[in-house]
Design an enzyme around this catalytic site. Structure first.
Site, PDB file in Angstrom:
ATOM      1  N   GLU A 111       0.674  -1.175  -0.061  1.00 14.53           N
ATOM      2  CA  GLU A 111      -0.151   0.041   0.022  1.00 14.53           C
ATOM      3  C   GLU A 111       0.911   1.367  -0.009  1.00 14.53           C
ATOM      4  O   GLU A 111       0.023   2.347  -0.398  1.00 14.53           O
ATOM      5  CB  GLU A 111      -1.152   0.217   1.397  1.00 14.53           C
ATOM      6  CG  GLU A 111      -2.006  -1.102   1.073  1.00 14.53           C
ATOM      7  CD  GLU A 111      -3.031  -0.859   0.056  1.00 14.53           C
ATOM      8  OE1 GLU A 111      -3.389   0.099  -0.387  1.00 14.53           O
ATOM      9  OE2 GLU A 111      -3.126  -1.977  -0.844  1.00 14.53           O
ATOM     10  N   SER A 381     -49.386 -30.653  35.627  1.00 15.73           N
ATOM     11  CA  SER A 381     -49.071 -31.301  36.891  1.00 15.73           C
ATOM     12  C   SER A 381     -47.773 -30.934  37.399  1.00 15.73           C
ATOM     13  O   SER A 381     -47.379 -31.294  38.554  1.00 15.73           O
ATOM     14  CB  SER A 381     -49.378 -32.766  36.908  1.00 15.73           C
ATOM     15  OG  SER A 381     -50.582 -33.016  36.738  1.00 15.73           O
TER      16      SER A 381
END
Length: 732
Positions: A111, A381
Site C-alpha cells: 500500500e 401437573s
C-alpha cells in the site's frame, strides 16, 4: 542645382531608428516575462502559505463510529471460547508491537512503500489520483496510508474533489500531530479486509483462525493483498488473482529489503480457512446473544456500549451443555407432524441461578420467539410440587391418605383425573408418583390454595405469570392452569435442588471494558425460600416419581434425579421438569396454529397423546446425560423428621375432640357398651367395626398410616394399590 543627401541620410537613419524601435519593443517583453515569474512566485508563495495556513487551521475531528467501533464479544462460560459478537462490528484493536514485522512490511509493500519517508502525501499518488478521477476511474492504491486512514476514520467514502482536498489537509495535519507508528497502528486496526473483518486482528481470525501475532510472512502477504480489493480478491471468488497479488507483495518486500530471496523462494501460498457459511446468529446463537443483550440493558448498558463498545462478556452458557440441548431435541424429539410445534428447554444451576443452556427454537433467523423464556404453555401437573411443599410446611406427611377417585368433587368443584382413571384411597406419596388430580385438589383444599400459590412464588414462579390469577385463586391452581416459562420452572425446581435456597437468574458472569476494567461481576442474590428439610422432603418425593412413577424415563440418567411430569387438558402442552443436585432443567412442548392459537399435540411424532413422560422426558434425559457427563454423581440430602413417615391416624374418633391429622380418614364413632365377660376373639363373638383389637391380633384390613414410611426405595402402604402409570408413557 545639386541635390543634397537628406533622404539617403534619412534612409541611413532608418536602420538606427528601427533598431531603437526594436529595442523599445523587446524591453516590454522582458518585463512581461519577469512579471510572470514574479506572479508565479507570489502565487506559489501564497499557495504554500495558504495551504500551510489551512493545515494549521485544520482540526483533527473525532474519528467516526466505524473506525472507533470495537466488537463486543460474548464468551462461553469458560471465559475463553467465543460464543458470538453483538452488533455488526468485528474490529478488535491490537498494538503495533503485537503485529509481526513481516505483517507490517507486507502491508507497506502493498500500500505505501515510502510511508516512513513522506509527509503524509505522495506527489505521484496525487497525480495518479487526479488522472484517474478525470477518467472516472478508481483511485484505489493511489493514496498513502495516512490518506487512507484519514478517509476511513474521519471522512466519507464519496469520490469528489472537495473530499479529496479535505483528505490531503487531514493527512498533512495528522503527520504533524501523530507519530508514524501510531498512524500505521490505527490504519491496521481500521482497514477493511473482507469477510466482514475490520482490522488486521479480525482478519487474521477470519482467514487463518489465529491471532495476528501468530502470522507468518506468507499469511501476512495474503492479508496485505486483499486490502486493494477485498471483494475482487476474495479467495472464494478469485483465487488466481489473489495469488498473483500475493506474489507481487512478496516481490515488493524483496525490493525493499524486507524479505530475502531465500525466504521468498521458500514461501508457499498458505491454506485459507473456508468462510463460515450462514448468518452469525443462526441456530441457537441468536437466542443466546439476545438474552445477553437484554440483560446488559437491564444492567444499565446503553445500545452504543453494547453494539460498539468492545465489551468482553463471559456468559453462563456452557458450550458442551448447549450442544447437548440441541442434540437432544434433534435426536430424540419428534420428527413427524411437527408443523406449529414449539419446544423449549432451559437449564439452571441450583444455588447460583446461572443459566447453563437454552433450546429456544429451531433457528433464530427464521423465528426469533424464544420458547424457553416465553410464557405460553400451561404447566399442568408440574405445579403439584408447590402444593407438596406447602403441605410439608403444615406438617402433612407422605403417608397421608387422599381420595384418588375420578370424577371427584371438592368444595363444589368437580374434576377428573387424567384419562378419568380412579385410584381409590391413596397416600400423598402415591398421589405424587402417579400425578393424581383428585388427591391433589383435596390436598390443596385442606392446606389452602393461598398457601400453594405462595409456595410457587417463593420457589421462583413470577407473580406476573399469565393465568396465575393471584387475585382470584381457585382449586384449579394446583393443576397448573398458569403458563410460566420453561426458564421460570427450571429455576423454581432449582430452589428445591439447592435445599430451599432461591437465586435470581443470570446469563452473564462478568463484563469487562475495552481497557480491561471490570464493569460487572455477577454475585448471586439468594434468599431462603424453604426450610432445608422441606426442600429435601420434596426432592425425596420427586425422586420417588422417577423410581416408581410417571417420570420413570429419567432412570436412564443413571444417577439420582427428581422430576415431575405435566400434561394438560386437550393435550395442549406437555412438560417434564426435573433436577439433580447440580442442575435443574425444564422441557416443554406445545403446538400453535398459523394464527398463534394453541392446538392439540395429538399426532405429533406419531403419538396419539403426547404426555410429559413421552418426548419431553426423553429430551430431558438426553440433555441431562450430556450436560452432566463430566460431573460426579451426587446423592440428594435425605430428609429428617416425620414428613416421610406415615401419620398416626386414629381408628376411632377421639372423645376429647383432638383434631384429626390432615389426610387421615374420618374415624367411626363407636358406641361402647358393657365389656364382655369373655374374650370376644376367643369366643368368636363379632368385634365392633373400628374397635381396638385385642393384643396380638392384627387389624384387618391394614389402614394407611398404620406403618411408618419405608426407607428410600419403599413407600407407605395405601389401602389399595393403584394401577400403573399408564397415562404418561415414553414413546415407543
Amino acid at each position: 542645382m545639386v541635390s543634397t543627401p537628406r533622404k539617403p541620410a534619412k534612409r541611413a537613419a532608418k536602420p538606427a531608428a528601427a533598431a531603437g524601435s526594436s529595442a523599445r519593443k523587446s524591453k516590454p517583453k522582458r518585463h512581461w516575462v519577469r512579471g510572470l515569474v514574479i506572479l508565479f512566485v507570489v502565487l506559489a508563495a501564497l499557495g504554500v502559505g495558504g495551504f500551510a495556513l489551512a493545515v494549521s487551521l485544520t482540526d483533527v475531528p473525532s474519528p467516526n463510529e466505524v473506525s472507533t467501533s470495537e466488537a463486543t464479544i460474548v464468551y462461553w462460560a469458560d471465559g475463553k471460547t467465543e460464543l458470538g459478537r453483538l452488533g455488526e462490528a468485528t474490529r478488535r484493536s491490537v498494538a503495533l508491537a503485537d503485529v509481526p514485522l513481516d505483517a507490517q512490511h507486507a502491508v507497506l509493500a502493498a500500500e505505501d512503500r515510502t510511508f516512513y519517508e513522506h509527509g503524509g502525501v505522495s506527489p505521484l499518488g496525487i497525480g495518479r489520483a487526479v488522472i484517474n478521477n478525470l477518467k472516472g476511474g478508481s483511485t484505489q492504491g493511489g493514496s498513502t496510508i495516512t490518506q487512507q486512514y484519514a478517509k476511513n476514520a474521519y471522512l466519507t467514502q464519496d469520490r469528489s474533489w472537495s473530499r479529496k482536498a479535505k483528505e490531503l489537509l487531514l493527512a498533512f495535519k495528522l503527520e504533524t500531530v501523530v507519530s508514524k507508528d501510531q498512524i500505521l497502528e490505527d490504519y491496521l486496526n481500521t482497514i477493511y479486509f473482507g469477510r466482514g473483518a475490520y482490522g488486521i486482528e479480525a482478519a487474521s481470525i477470519a482467514y487463518f483462525g489465529t491471532s495476528v501475532e501468530n502470522l507468518d510472512a506468507a499469511q501476512a502477504a495474503v492479508l496485505a493483498s486483499v486490502i486493494k480489493s477485498p471483494n475482487g480478491l476474495a479467495p472464494e471468488e478469485n483465487l488466481p488473482a489473489l495469488k498473483a497479488r500475493w506474489a507481487y507483495v512478496l516481490d515488493s518486500m524483496i525490493e525493499q529489503g524486507w524479505l530475502t530471496p531465500q525466504q521468498r523462494n521458500s514461501a508457499k501460498f498458505p491454506d485459507i480457512n473456508k468462510q463460515k457459511a450462514g448468518n452469525r446468529l443462526g441456530g441457537q446463537t441468536g437466542f443466546l446473544l439476545q438474552a445477553v443483550t437484554d440483560q446488559l440493558i437491564t444492567l444499565g448498558f446503553d445500545e452504543t456500549e453494547i453494539q460498539r463498545g468492545g465489551l468482553r462478556i463471559t456468559s453462563t452458557f456452557e458450550k458442551g451443555a448447549q450442544k447437548g440441548a440441541t442434540a437432544a431435541v434433534r435426536k430424540v424429539g419428534p420428527d413427524a407432524n411437527t408443523e406449529g410445534l414449539r419446544i423449549g428447554l432451559a437449564a439452571v444451576r441450583p444455588g447460583t441461578g446461572e443459566v447453563v443452556a437454552m433450546y429456544a427454537g429451531k433457528n433464530f433467523i427464521d423465528d426469533q420467539i424464544n420458547n424457553a423464556t416465553r410464557e405460553f404453555a400451561q404447566a399442568g401437573s408440574t405445579f403439584k410440587p408447590f402444593a407438596l411443599a406447602a403441605a410439608f410446611e403444615q406438617g402433612v406427611p407422605l403417608g397421608t391418605e387422599l381420595n384418588g377417585d375420578s370424577p371427584s368433587t371438592v368444595n363444589g368443584y368437580t374434576f377428573s383425573n387424567y384419562g378419568d382413571k380412579s385410584y381409590g384411597p391413596v397416600s400423598l406419596l402415591q398421589a405424587t408418583e402417579f400425578s393424581i388430580n383428585s388427591a391433589y385438589v383435596q390436598l390443596e383444599s385442606e392446606v389452602g390454595v393461598d398457601a400453594v400459590a405462595e409456595s410457587a412464588i417463593r420457589a421462583g414462579v413470577p407473580d406476573t405469570t399469565p393465568g396465575l390469577n393471584l387475585d382470584n385463586l381457585d382449586l384449579t391452581f394446583v393443576l397448573g392452569t398458569a403458563s410460566p416459562s420453561g426458564l421460570s420452572m427450571a429455576n423454581a425446581y432449582a430452589t428445591f435442588a439447592s435445599g430451599g435456597i432461591r437465586s435470581e437468574m443470570t446469563y452473564i458472569k462478568s463484563v469487562m471494558g475495552l481497557n480491561g476494567g471490570l464493569l460487572f461481576e455477577y454475585d448471586p442474590k439468594t434468599m431462603v425460600a424453604f426450610d432445608p428439610n422441606i426442600a429435601n422432603s420434596v426432592s425425596y418425593t420427586l425422586n420417588k416419581v422417577v423410581t416408581d412413577g410417571t417420570a420413570f424415563a429419567a432412570q436412564k440418567l443413571d444417577r439420582p434425579a427428581a422430576a415431575k411430569t405435566g400434561t394438560t387438558d386437550g393435550n395442549k402442552s406437555a412438560w417434564f421438569v426435573g433436577y439433580t443436585p447440580q442442575l435443574a432443567t425444564a422441557v416443554l412442548m406445545a403446538k400453535e396454529d398459523a394464527s398463534g392459537l394453541p392446538v392439540s399435540l395429538s399426532g405429533t411424532g406419531g403419538l396419539g397423546t403426547v404426555t410429559g413422560g413421552s418426548y419431553p422426558a426423553a429430551i430431558w434425559t438426553a440433555f441431562m446425560t450430556a450436560a452432566l457427563a463430566n460431573e460426579p454423581v451426587v446423592d440428594f440430602t435425605p430428609p429428617t423428621g416425620d414428613l416421610t413417615v406415615a401419620p398416626d391416624c386414629p381408628l376411632i374418633m377421639p372423645v376429647d375432640g383432638t383434631k384429626i391429622p390432615v389426610g387421615c380418614p374420618t374415624p367411626s364413632v363407636i358406641e361402647f357398651g358393657p365389656e364382655p365377660s369373655v374374650d370376644a376373639s376367643a369366643s368368636g363373638a363379632p368385634v365392633p367395626s373400628g374397635a381396638p383389637m385385642p393384643s396380638g391380633v392384627a387389624p384387618e384390613p391394614l389402614q394407611p398410616g398404620d406403618q411408618s414410611a419405608p426407607e428410600p426405595g419403599g413407600a407407605p402402604a395405601p389401602t389399595a394399590v393403584p394401577p400403573p402409570p399408564t397415562d404418561e408413557a415414553v414413546p415407543g
